[in-house]
Design an enzyme around this catalytic site. Structure first.
Site, PDB file in Angstrom:
ATOM      1  N   ARG A   1      72.285   3.475 -13.421  1.00  0.00           N
ATOM      2  CA  ARG A   1      73.671   3.889 -13.235  1.00  0.00           C
ATOM      3  C   ARG A   1      73.749   5.150 -12.380  1.00  0.00           C
ATOM      4  O   ARG A   1      73.324   5.133 -11.244  1.00  0.00           O
ATOM      5  CB  ARG A   1      74.389   4.054 -14.581  1.00  0.00           C
ATOM      6  CG  ARG A   1      74.613   2.702 -15.298  1.00  0.00           C
ATOM      7  CD  ARG A   1      75.715   2.760 -16.316  1.00  0.00           C
ATOM      8  NE  ARG A   1      77.017   3.007 -15.732  1.00  0.00           N
ATOM      9  CZ  ARG A   1      77.754   2.084 -15.082  1.00  0.00           C
ATOM     10  NH1 ARG A   1      77.296   0.862 -14.912  1.00  0.00           N
ATOM     11  NH2 ARG A   1      78.944   2.411 -14.599  1.00  0.00           N
TER      12      ARG A   1
ATOM     13  N   GLY B   1      73.652  -1.228 -25.065  1.00  0.00           N
ATOM     14  CA  GLY B   1      72.647  -2.123 -24.489  1.00  0.00           C
ATOM     15  C   GLY B   1      71.341  -2.088 -25.253  1.00  0.00           C
ATOM     16  O   GLY B   1      71.026  -1.124 -25.947  1.00  0.00           O
TER      17      GLY B   1
ATOM     18  N   ASP C   1      68.032   4.724 -19.004  1.00  0.00           N
ATOM     19  CA  ASP C   1      68.394   5.520 -17.831  1.00  0.00           C
ATOM     20  C   ASP C   1      67.872   6.955 -17.900  1.00  0.00           C
ATOM     21  O   ASP C   1      67.836   7.643 -16.879  1.00  0.00           O
ATOM     22  CB  ASP C   1      69.913   5.569 -17.665  1.00  0.00           C
ATOM     23  CG  ASP C   1      70.526   4.184 -17.511  1.00  0.00           C
ATOM     24  OD1 ASP C   1      69.792   3.247 -17.121  1.00  0.00           O
ATOM     25  OD2 ASP C   1      71.725   4.030 -17.792  1.00  0.00           O
TER      26      ASP C   1
ATOM     27  N   GLY D   1      73.517   5.169 -26.848  1.00  0.00           N
ATOM     28  CA  GLY D   1      73.700   6.115 -25.760  1.00  0.00           C
ATOM     29  C   GLY D   1      74.908   7.001 -25.950  1.00  0.00           C
ATOM     30  O   GLY D   1      75.436   7.131 -27.068  1.00  0.00           O
TER      31      GLY D   1
END
Length: 365
Positions: free
Chosen positions: A185, A10, A141, A116
């Site tokens: 998440r 992302g 996140d 990530g």
């Protein structure tokens, strides 16, 4: 020396800062930098379909202030990505072979993978076939155990806080309750920091099990005290009765979380009788210019990646530790999720100022 860089997974505020930092540090050493378009897919370039560009200090000048990434990124395609909860599929042998052929054809001595946990795992698979990989952790996140903070996180928190300020004024005007769903998440960091900064009355995160009746108790107490507006922040990964709410689609081989704000909004309005609206901030949290902290962190990550290449520390990823840039093996970096401790000082202090987490733990009025 020729080196490559790509952004995978992302998008995230601060990606361009990493690129600028890497290009600047590489140029100072007389190195040439190749930027691959659209993440790992750029590695499938052919002489008839090149999917890369040369990056220089001139064409990367001050891109640190820009959101997104000038190279583009994808989280689908020929490369699979590891899920935060579950396994991953094996990358096809022909895809790995084509990637290695591209790196060798371009004469690259190293490849920086910015992404990530899933992207870093893919980087490790490329390393297993002989490619010299250096990682840079990326996620809003903030759930990677390798680093104190990931760039993009504080920008996302700032976006949440700003939007709570805006929602509060309309909620106050109409005596409404607002339920705001944020990203994260399986980690509640964005909800926790964004909710505290934005003055939320209730914060619901995956790491703390909540009960609907506890939320109702808090809401009714606030109304009895004469508070006109009520703000509830909920992480997309918070669970209802031990279950996640998901959308009817998949991304990166895993289900997309979402829908909990809508669910809670309906339930709470029915029980309390208070007019309630919900808002899903979604990709607003990932777009736009990074705040200064994330610009600085991004540039430092890029420069540190070049230093690791110079030292021959392949298979390692950049990390921030007590404001110093360090490194650690990629395998170690992706092994553990960085989750909120429900008994941490931060959570306890939030309760001290009156924030409810929907559990039965006492909070001050």
């Amino acid at each position: 020396m020729n080196i490559g860089i790509l952004n995978a997974g992302g998008d995230c505020p601060g990606l361009n800062a990493v690129i600028e930092g890497a290009v600047g540090a590489a140029s100072a050493r007389g190195w040439k930098v190749i930027g691959f378009y659209d993440g790992f897919e750029g590695l499938l370039s052919t002489p008839d379909n090149e999917r890369w560009r040369e990056l220089t200090p001139e064409n990367c000048h001050n891109i640190r202030s820009m959101g997104g990434t000038i190279l583009g990124t994808v989280n689908k395609g020929n490369f699979t990505v590891k899920s935060g909860v579950g396994g991953r599929m094996q990358i096809a042998d022909e895809v790995l072979a084509a990637s290695k052929a591209t790196v060798e054809r371009l004469g690259l001595k190293a490849l920086i993978v910015v992404g990530g946990d899933g992207s870093q795992t893919i980087g490790n698979e490329l390393r297993a076939i002989g490619l010299p990989i250096v990682g840079v952790p990326k996620t809003i996140d903030n759930d990677l155990g390798a680093t104190d903070y990931t760039f993009g996180f504080w920008t996302a928190v700032s976006v949440v806080s700003d939007n709570l300020d805006r929602l509060r004024t309309t909620a106050d005007s109409h005596k409404r309750m607002m339920v705001v769903e944020v990203m994260g998440r399986h980690a509640g960091w964005i909800a926790l920091y964004g909710g505290i900064a934005g003055g939320a009355d209730v914060i619901l995160i995956p790491e703390i099990e909540f009960k609907l009746e506890e939320i109702v108790k808090k809401v009714e107490l606030l109304k009895a005290l004469g508070q006109r507006e009520i703000i509830i922040v909920v992480s997309e990964g918070a669970k209802i009765g031990g279950k996640l709410l998901t959308l009817d689609e998949e991304t990166k081989g895993e289900v997309r979380l979402g829908g909990i704000a809508s669910f809670l909004s309906t339930k709470l309005e029915t029980i309390t009788g208070i007019e309630t609206r919900y808002c899903v901030l979604g990709h607003i949290q990932r777009g736009g210019s990074p705040i200064p902290f994330d610009r600085v962190l991004g540039v430092r990550c890029g420069a540190k990646a070049i230093e690791l290449i110079e030292q021959g520390k392949f298979g390692e990823t950049v990390a921030l530790h007590r404001n110093d840039m360090v490194s650690m093996p990629i395998e170690e970096a992706v092994r553990t999720l960085h989750l909120v401790d429900g008994e941490s000082q931060l959570v306890e202090q939030a309760k001290e100022i009156g924030i409810s987490f929907g559990d039965s733990t006492t909070y001050r009025i």
